[in-house]
Design an enzyme around this catalytic site. Structure first.
Site, PDB file in Angstrom:
ATOM      1  N   CYS A 121       0.844  -1.197   0.000  1.00 26.34           N
ATOM      2  CA  CYS A 121       0.000   0.000   0.000  1.00 26.34           C
ATOM      3  C   CYS A 121       0.878   1.246   0.000  1.00 26.34           C
ATOM      4  CB  CYS A 121      -0.955  -0.029   1.190  1.00 26.34           C
ATOM      5  SG  CYS A 121      -2.340   1.097   0.987  1.00 26.34           S
ATOM      6  N   THR A 138       2.990   3.957  -2.908  1.00 31.03           N
ATOM      7  CA  THR A 138       2.519   4.934  -3.897  1.00 31.03           C
ATOM      8  C   THR A 138       1.491   4.322  -4.847  1.00 31.03           C
ATOM      9  OG1 THR A 138       4.786   5.734  -3.845  1.00 31.03           O
ATOM     10  CG2 THR A 138       3.347   6.674  -5.512  1.00 31.03           C
ATOM     11  N   GLY A 195      14.425  15.821  -9.528  1.00 36.98           N
ATOM     12  CA  GLY A 195      13.777  14.611  -9.043  1.00 36.98           C
ATOM     13  C   GLY A 195      13.577  13.550 -10.113  1.00 36.98           C
ATOM     14  N   LYS A 236      13.319  -4.147 -18.310  1.00 35.97           N
ATOM     15  CA  LYS A 236      12.155  -3.932 -19.171  1.00 35.97           C
ATOM     16  C   LYS A 236      12.362  -4.586 -20.537  1.00 35.97           C
ATOM     17  CE  LYS A 236      10.862   0.309 -16.821  1.00 35.97           C
ATOM     18  NZ  LYS A 236      11.107   1.772 -16.788  1.00 35.97           N
ATOM     19  N   GLY A 292       5.425   6.575 -12.584  1.00 39.04           N
ATOM     20  CA  GLY A 292       4.450   7.385 -11.864  1.00 39.04           C
ATOM     21  C   GLY A 292       3.409   6.524 -11.183  1.00 39.04           C
TER      22      GLY A 292
END
Lengths: 425, 425
Positions: A8, A10, A185, A203, A300
């Site tokens: 739990c 981001t 960032g 990936k 994100g």
């Protein structure tokens, strides 16, 4: 239909928020409501009062939650190798389908987890793992299933893409651009995973596995990062109408697949050339469908949660229909991954040379000696500034690196100033 | 599993060829082989000996073929409204899932066909109809189902995109670029459907319906083509860092949806700006997933067949699982389509003005009078060459067109030289 949410942070918080906010839409799509049966967390004493769920749903007993009779689906967004691996394996063994965003685990243990899913008669979905919100799994596995994918070129790491874009836009050095990315960032305090290509390689393994319906291990992916990228490389590329990107490249060869991550020059007119900043994109060449590209945010919390939710709907619908996405009888290829030396590519070679007659002849003879033919040659500068910039035709990577090795020994060559692969032409 | 193929033209022949060539892959994906039960054609006397099928499969009795007990799925690639509509309706009524590439029919009759699919408990898939091989249906309907799509901007017609690209690249006039497109086979002898935006409008209706889970009729799509596009518009856009494209634009508003097709200026840095030539792309803005783009060939027999095959696999798998993709209980929105006057957009207005003091004040007052605020103003030229170029902030299309109407009446304004919407900023 009930799901167990594991983690739990981001992404997990966003999954909770979106499931609440879009509950009616999800129920309509699946055919029945999906509820959260429980949320496994490491510690119960954190303040989670901002989340729209009953606090009694939180538990530290992930395995107990997974095994509960009323849990149909398991969503793992905790990350890391353990205990995520045990959790997912347990769920699949119980025949419960799993949605995960865990790139690291899939890259390390994908084949075993896929086998566990088949054995358990369950689904394993991981759209969010390969490129966050960019839909890749369905296009690669479903839309293109009647097709044959020959090549995938991807920009799959936002940090390195931001750095390459900045170097290209402002002429900054690598360290200047990295410092800026850190300030903003976009780069982590320890940027190794990004700039040395580890993230992109993981990936690449996932994407190649999806594209070619085979299993590519992380360890089989050739990897070079952007740490040695020079402003002069980028300027040299620009002067020839090319841009430099950190690419993941997966190709289907006659006798296997080739999967690699390294900086490369691509034409400024290539659709990937304009993918700037923190955006990601995956360019696909399929036999019938031709050239396709998928573009979007590669990271994100909200973006990743969007992909997780799409997967939740898919596995929930499969469960309702009593089917799994990749039925046990489906034949998967088990294609060998070829070593980097056998990869077919082109090289851009920049040489600082002695300014005297016959240098080009000796350099050209060196290429010819290794069976590499030249596409273009530019000579420039005089005296100490004399330079030769050569771009080869396609050859095996080994032939090219042997050529460069021999070039560096020539007395006519002061220095091999830079060597970079050229792709997408 | 057996399918009936309706139509054997460019796309149908490719479907036959690819099903033969990739039969093993398709069988592995579905879980059992898929065979062609029969192929409905208009005439039996054409030479089809180059196709890898038993000639006895060809029939002129499409309805008889559709109704045969051993036919599980129906693939319609004949095109046109009738008899395709009757064929598809018959198949769906028999509970047989349908794959179609028929954009014209779907744009005209999509809601009725969707209803027929639900009533018959069958699937209706049409990935190839919206943008040939570009995967749109799965990303929009499945990957993003846990998300909310706010806006779609698409370049969905290759002919007009080629013309816009050429005008931009060479400074050619519309008629010169059209002539070139015709010579190269990118434009048909009667290019009306393309250049007046009819083809793009049909795709816009399909895409908006997919994106917003609603039904948009072709007749509800606002449409302007590129016939009046001037080289000066493109030059003016370029001088401000913009390019001109024929866009399909679908937006989700508070109280409905807005769907329109018209030429528009977009920033040269927008991902759609570099989609050149005959390529298509669809740019999506979703609440959680952010900005996504799907790029590829928007036409072509092989490309379209690739999408059809992907759909065949999907409906075959659904049938095996006893499910349909869009279950009858799924709630669909029935959102009103708003008139163009209520669309929210920006305008780029170029005026030939009288060279005297106070002109800008009068022009600005006219915008203000209609509640439209200005983002940028450029004055240039002197005497007969005096010009004003203005770009507005976002306002309702009706406010903007009323403003332009009043501007054209001002004695200080010789002529409203051009008006174009600005999107994607």
């Amino acid at each position: 239909m009930k799901l167990a949410l594991l983690g739990c942070g981001t992404v997990g918080s966003e999954v909770v928020r979106l499931m609440r906010m879009r509950g009616d839409d999800l129920a309509a799509r699946v055919g029945e409501p999906i509820e959260i049966a429980g949320i496994a967390v490491r510690r119960l004493d954190r303040d989670r009062s901002h989340l729209p769920v009953d606090p009694s749903l939180f538990t530290t007993d992930a395995l107990g939650l997974i095994k509960r009779d009323d849990v149909d689906l398991v969503v793992e967004v905790a990350g890391g190798i353990e205990p995520a691996r045990t959790w997912i394996a347990t769920a699949l063994a119980e025949g419960k389908s799993v949605v995960t965003a865990n790139k690291a685990l899939l890259a390390e243990d994908g084949p075993a987890l896929s086998a566990a899913a088949k054995a358990g008669g369950a689904d394993l979905y991981y759209e969010a793992a390969a490129a966050a919100a960019i839909p890749l799994m369905r296009p690669l596995r479903e839309s293109l299933h009647g097709d044959k994918i020959n090549r995938v070129l991807g920009i799959v790491n936002g940090t390195t893409n931001y750095i390459c874009s900045q170097m290209s836009r402002t002429g900054a050095s690598f360290s200047e651009a990295l410092a800026e990315a850190t300030d903003l960032g976009y780069a982590e305090a320890d940027p190794t995973a990004d700039i040395d290509g580890f993230d992109a390689a993981a990936k690449a393994a996932l994407i190649a596995s999806l594209a070619f319906h085979t299993h590519v291990d992380l360890g089989e992916v050739y990897r070079e990062g952007i740490r040695d990228l020079k402003a002069s490389d980028i300027a040299s590329a620009a002067s020839e109408g090319r841009v430099v990107k950190l690419l993941c490249i997966a190709t289907r060869e006659e006798d296997g697949v080739s999967v690699r991550v390294h900086p490369a020059m691509i034409p400024a007119t290539h659709p990937l050339a304009n993918v700037d900043g923190a955006y990601n994109a995956v360019f696909v060449e399929a036999e019938s469908a031709g050239r396709l590209m998928f573009y979007g945010a590669g990271a994100g919390g909200t973006e990743t949660a969007s992909a997780v939710l799409g997967d939740i709907v898919a596995v929930a619908r499969n469960k309702r229909g009593g089917i799994t996405a990749f039925p046990p009888e489906a034949a998967y290829s088990d294609l060998p991954v070829k070593p980097i030396g056998e990869a077919r590519t082109r090289y851009h070679v920049s040489l600082d040379v002695v300014d005297e007659p016959g240098v080009l002849a000796r350099v050209a003879a060196t290429f010819a000696h290794h069976g590499v033919s030249l596409a273009t040659v530019h000579q420039s500068g005089q005296g100490d500034e004399a330079k030769l910039v050569l771009v080869t035709h396609i050859a095996a990577d080994q032939q090219l690196s042997d050529t460069v090795e021999e070039l560096s020994q020539l007395t006519s060559v002061h220095q091999v100033a830079s060597v970079m692969r050229v792709e997408g032409e």
